[in-house]
Design a protein around this motif. Sequence first.
Motif, PDB file in Angstrom:
ATOM      1  N   ASN A 192       0.199  -0.098  -4.816  1.00 46.28           N
ATOM      2  CA  ASN A 192      -1.430   0.211  -5.002  1.00 46.28           C
ATOM      3  C   ASN A 192      -1.418   1.790  -4.254  1.00 46.28           C
ATOM      4  N   ASN A 196      -3.429   4.388  -2.436  1.00 50.82           N
ATOM      5  CA  ASN A 196      -4.533   4.498  -1.596  1.00 50.82           C
ATOM      6  C   ASN A 196      -5.353   5.606  -1.634  1.00 50.82           C
ATOM      7  N   ASP A 236       0.938  -0.968   0.137  1.00 51.91           N
ATOM      8  CA  ASP A 236      -0.087  -0.034  -0.080  1.00 51.91           C
ATOM      9  C   ASP A 236       0.805   1.247  -0.033  1.00 51.91           C
TER      10      ASP A 236
END
Length: 162
Positions: free
Chosen positions: A149, A151, A47
């Motif tokens: 990824n 967030n 993340d």
Amino acid sequence: MQFVIAAVALAALSQVASAIPMARSSSAIKPISGEMTTMAAGFPIHDLASFEMLTNFTSGGHGVHADATAAAFPATLLLCPSLNCASCFAFNMASLPINQCLLDTSSTFSSFAISQPSGAGLAPFRLFVGPANGCASGAQTTVVNECFNINGPQFQDFALLE
């Protein structure tokens, strides 16, 4: 406790006051090929919130520094419209201008990775990614061979920082 809060506020304000915004690139940055790649699909996934968020950071000089980039590259920047780096556009990082805010208007991105076969890392360089706001805010990393990824909102701005 009040001293700590005052010290943090003073440090933050001193950074904002001395910050120099990056120039936005007017040159077209194109992927290596028109096809999407899955080379990062097997990378560990993280993340992006685990990285320090930046606001109004200072950048150095502009342009490509061939002598400095030779040490950290070859490396491929992978910008991915979907999560988990499943299918990405590939960019040769050695050809990216240094310390310039780049905007890819062809797509928005939900994840990214830096593929580097040697795994040596990008030092002294960092990759910055952020929303389409002229690189005013976002996050940075030097980590290679891992997928990140986003967030929150997708991103379009990116820069290779020295």
